[in-house]
Design a protein around this motif. Structure first.
Motif, mmCIF file in Angstrom:
data_model
loop_
_atom_site.group_PDB
_atom_site.id
_atom_site.type_symbol
_atom_site.label_atom_id
_atom_site.label_comp_id
_atom_site.label_asym_id
_atom_site.label_seq_id
_atom_site.Cartn_x
_atom_site.Cartn_y
_atom_site.Cartn_z
ATOM 1 N N GLY A 197 0.787 -1.224 0.000
ATOM 2 C CA GLY A 197 0.000 0.000 0.000
ATOM 3 C C GLY A 197 0.816 1.269 0.000
ATOM 4 O O GLY A 197 0.302 2.357 0.297
ATOM 5 N N ASN A 198 2.091 1.151 -0.335
ATOM 6 C CA ASN A 198 2.969 2.326 -0.373
ATOM 7 C C ASN A 198 3.064 2.800 -1.824
ATOM 8 O O ASN A 198 3.992 2.478 -2.559
ATOM 9 C CB ASN A 198 4.354 1.962 0.167
ATOM 10 C CG ASN A 198 5.241 3.185 0.368
ATOM 11 O OD1 ASN A 198 5.065 4.205 -0.293
ATOM 12 N ND2 ASN A 198 6.206 3.074 1.268
ATOM 13 N N GLN A 199 2.084 3.598 -2.228
ATOM 14 C CA GLN A 199 1.984 4.019 -3.623
ATOM 15 C C GLN A 199 3.110 4.973 -4.025
ATOM 16 O O GLN A 199 3.538 4.989 -5.184
ATOM 17 C CB GLN A 199 0.623 4.675 -3.881
ATOM 18 C CG GLN A 199 -0.565 3.768 -3.611
ATOM 19 C CD GLN A 199 -0.494 2.483 -4.423
ATOM 20 O OE1 GLN A 199 -0.069 2.480 -5.584
ATOM 21 N NE2 GLN A 199 -0.911 1.373 -3.816
ATOM 22 N N GLN A 200 3.590 5.744 -3.058
ATOM 23 C CA GLN A 200 4.661 6.697 -3.365
ATOM 24 C C GLN A 200 5.927 5.965 -3.795
ATOM 25 O O GLN A 200 6.536 6.297 -4.814
ATOM 26 C CB GLN A 200 4.942 7.571 -2.151
ATOM 27 C CG GLN A 200 6.010 8.634 -2.402
ATOM 28 C CD GLN A 200 6.234 9.522 -1.188
ATOM 29 O OE1 GLN A 200 5.640 9.311 -0.139
ATOM 30 N NE2 GLN A 200 7.103 10.515 -1.340
ATOM 31 N N GLN A 201 6.320 4.951 -3.023
ATOM 32 C CA GLN A 201 7.510 4.186 -3.383
ATOM 33 C C GLN A 201 7.274 3.336 -4.631
ATOM 34 O O GLN A 201 8.187 3.151 -5.448
ATOM 35 C CB GLN A 201 7.944 3.299 -2.220
ATOM 36 C CG GLN A 201 8.639 4.038 -1.092
ATOM 37 C CD GLN A 201 9.936 4.678 -1.551
ATOM 38 O OE1 GLN A 201 10.695 4.099 -2.313
ATOM 39 N NE2 GLN A 201 10.181 5.899 -1.106
#
Length: 223
Positions: A197-201
């Protein structure tokens, strides 16, 4: 005076091998990228140093008086020689092509690192389950990623395949730090961050893949 010279000699040599002999493995702190050119150059340097130390050991055994001082010198130099062998094995094992060479180098050295080399061999032969078990055994003893491209890539990949994404990301990040051009690892990191769920990375690695022109990977990303 002679006693001071002996102690000085021992201190210098022991300082050079201290981390290895204490099993803290300063070789695993090898900084920066581990590209093939760097590895080849480093191994050539280590081979020359190994030859020098081996010759020194032989001369001492042949010509020095056989006393406690001789034994101390030989013991210290043997430890340093093993340090060099370990360093060469560590670096050369970043390629499956050199894996047998690396294993032979440390065949007579007692080290947990042999677990990683056995794991890489098992993986290369298609025994992924057994490879994973050996990697987990090693990293239970030494929890942090080593400064090694192939070990981190393969262990990270095996964890990724097991959907152990939180564990996988730590090792995949270290692998890509060592070989930033490896698109396959960026793809696994993209997928891993998506699952976490870490869309930025995830976007960071997607952008890297797009810039690199990885057509096959980018097709997978768009599916």
């Amino acid at each position: 005076m002679l006693t001071k010279i002996i102690h000085s000699y021992q201190d210098v040599k022991l300082a050079a091998i201290k981390k290895f002999s204490d099993h803290t493995y300063d070789i695993l702190d090898e900084p920066g990228f581990l590209d093939n050119g760097y590895i080849r150059a480093k191994i050539e340097h280590l081979k020359k140093e190994y030859t020098r130390i081996q010759n020194e050991i032989e001369l001492i055994l042949q010509y020095d008086k056989k006393d406690k001082y001789q034994q101390q010198k030989v013991s210290t130099l043997v430890d340093y020689r093993n340090y060099l062998l370990f360093h060469m094995a560590f670096l050369s094992s970043n390629s499956f092509d050199n894996l047998e060479f690396a294993i032979n180098l440390i065949d007579d050295i007692e080290t947990d690192f042999s677990l990683c080399l056995k794991a890489l061999t098992l993986y290369h032969n298609g025994n992924e389950g057994e490879a994973l078990l050996l990697f987990e055994q090693y990293f239970h003893l030494h929890p942090e990623p080593v400064e090694h491209f192939l070990i981190n890539k393969i262990f990270g990949e095996l964890l990724y395949n097991e959907e152990e994404f939180k564990k996988a990301v730590k090792f995949l990040r270290k692998a890509v730090e060592k070989r930033p051009e490896e698109e396959e690892i960026h793809f696994m990191l993209f997928q891993t961050y998506q699952r976490l769920g870490n869309q930025q990375q995830a976007k960071v690695h997607n952008d890297i893949l797009s810039l690199g022109g990885g057509n096959n990977v980018n097709r997978s990303l768009s599916e």
